[in-house]
Design an enzyme around this catalytic site. Sequence first.
Site, short mmCIF file in Angstrom:
data_model
loop_
_atom_site.label_atom_id
_atom_site.label_comp_id
_atom_site.label_asym_id
_atom_site.label_seq_id
_atom_site.Cartn_x
_atom_site.Cartn_y
_atom_site.Cartn_z
N ARG A 51 -3.65 5.10 -11.98
CA ARG A 51 -3.26 4.01 -10.85
C ARG A 51 -1.66 4.18 -11.05
NH1 ARG A 51 -3.12 -0.61 -12.82
NH2 ARG A 51 -5.11 -0.62 -13.30
N TYR A 103 3.51 -4.10 15.17
CA TYR A 103 2.08 -3.58 14.87
C TYR A 103 1.29 -4.88 14.77
CZ TYR A 103 -1.71 -1.19 12.63
OH TYR A 103 -3.04 -0.62 12.34
N ASP A 175 10.16 -0.33 9.54
CA ASP A 175 8.72 0.47 9.61
C ASP A 175 9.38 1.59 10.68
OD1 ASP A 175 6.36 1.45 10.77
OD2 ASP A 175 5.60 -0.43 10.85
N LYS A 200 -0.19 8.36 10.36
CA LYS A 200 0.20 8.86 11.62
C LYS A 200 0.81 10.12 11.72
CE LYS A 200 -1.32 4.85 11.99
NZ LYS A 200 -0.62 3.59 12.09
C1 LIG Z 1 -0.72 2.22 11.66
C2 LIG Z 1 0.61 1.24 11.34
C3 LIG Z 1 0.60 0.58 10.68
C4 LIG Z 1 -0.25 0.35 9.52
O1 LIG Z 1 -0.59 1.59 8.74
P1 LIG Z 1 -2.23 1.89 8.31
O2 LIG Z 1 -1.82 3.21 7.71
O3 LIG Z 1 -3.18 1.85 9.24
O4 LIG Z 1 -2.48 0.87 7.04
C5 LIG Z 1 1.93 -0.19 10.37
N1 LIG Z 1 2.83 -0.15 11.41
C6 LIG Z 1 2.58 0.66 12.43
C7 LIG Z 1 3.95 1.03 13.18
C8 LIG Z 1 1.75 1.69 12.35
O5 LIG Z 1 1.41 2.26 13.88
#
Ligand SMILES: *Cc1c(COP(=O)(O)O)cnc(C)c1O
Length: 386
Positions: A51, A103, A175, A200
């Site tokens: 971990r 998001y 983000d 993504k």
């Molecule tokens: C998908 C996404 C998240 C969350 O990420 P996960 O990997 O699905 O937990 C946060 N911010 C943005 C802009 C996203 O597209």
Amino acid sequence: MENENWKFGTKAIHAGVEPDPSTGAIMTPIFQTSTYVQEYPGKHKGYAYARGKNPTRDALQRNIAALENGKHCLCFSSGMGAIDAVIKLLAYGDEVITGNDLYGGTYRMFTKIFQPLGIHFHFIDLNDVSNIEKYVSSKTKLIWIETPTNPTMQIIDIKACSEIAKRNNLLLAVDNTFSSPYLQNPLQLGADIVMHSVTKYLGGHSDVVMGALVVNDDALYERLAFIHNSCGATPGPMDCFLVLRGIKTLHLRMERHCFNGRKVAEFLNQHPKVEKVYWPGLPTHPNHEIAQKQMKDFGGMVSFTLKNATLEKTFQFASSFKVFSLAESLGGVESLINHPATMTHASIPKEEREKAGVTDNLLRLSVGIEDIDDLIKDLNQALEKI
Ligand SMILES: *Cc1c(COP(=O)(O)O)cnc(C)c1O
């Protein structure tokens, strides 16, 4: 082995990874283990329990840090796990200033998990960042932004936010999921924390869920690493391997995402059945100038509204594609279409949602890396049907 002068594509392939010293294997091995043998108590090779530390994850963390021109990276079992760790830097009574176009999962976590625990969030219009200072108090600790925003593709001026953050002694977290490190590096624009949903563009193949944080400051890194290990949202080694593999083509994929994104945005922009196109590369986009200033190109995320379309007509349209798949998520090689109001952003109350432009006739495309002619043909046939 890291070379500071490497350009992006070289870093994507080589930064942080070395041939396995015991075998020469060029690909980072998947260290599928939970624990490590110690010679006598406390004497080990730097690894005690997985971990806390895993060699496959270490390689990926070094690689992502290099792509963001950052010093430290921590990978999480999801993007939400990464965001959760950032908010856990705060304490009861602290305040956060953030955008009103986030998001959906981030909005849900802020309002449903952390607000009841005593952290207060201000969701404000960040098109004009001078709004931020109206909400700063002695309790404010963090500015959280997303740019481009999801799904209406607003561009928030990262450098201007960082100046406000520094002036008021706040942390700025960005983000950076929609841009990927290829298009934009927030740390260089003055941010303290960069967050990615690695799920993504970084992963890029729709086969892994993962998150990441990148920081420069050693003390901030230590606090986040403590939360990472204590709260435990750490990814498994197989997923780290898959992402390391995905990142090796990030620069090539991003070039094609941007090229296809531009063609799709231009096609939609001239189509009589399309009301409005949201893509920061269009000169008519309200934040086009900031986008030009802080991004290398404009990405493959394109949102648009259909003219005079009811919810039913919009649903019909969204279900009539042959190449685009109707699905949540983004950033993979394949093109996706999403209906934010009922899919990714369904957890946001209708009134809030519509204020942020997430209306029933809005669609969001994650333009993939297929041949552009087939994508345009697909969009065209779907538009002709309505
Ligand atoms: C998908 C996404 C998240 C969350 O990420 P996960 O990997 O699905 O937990 C946060 N911010 C943005 C802009 C996203 O597209």
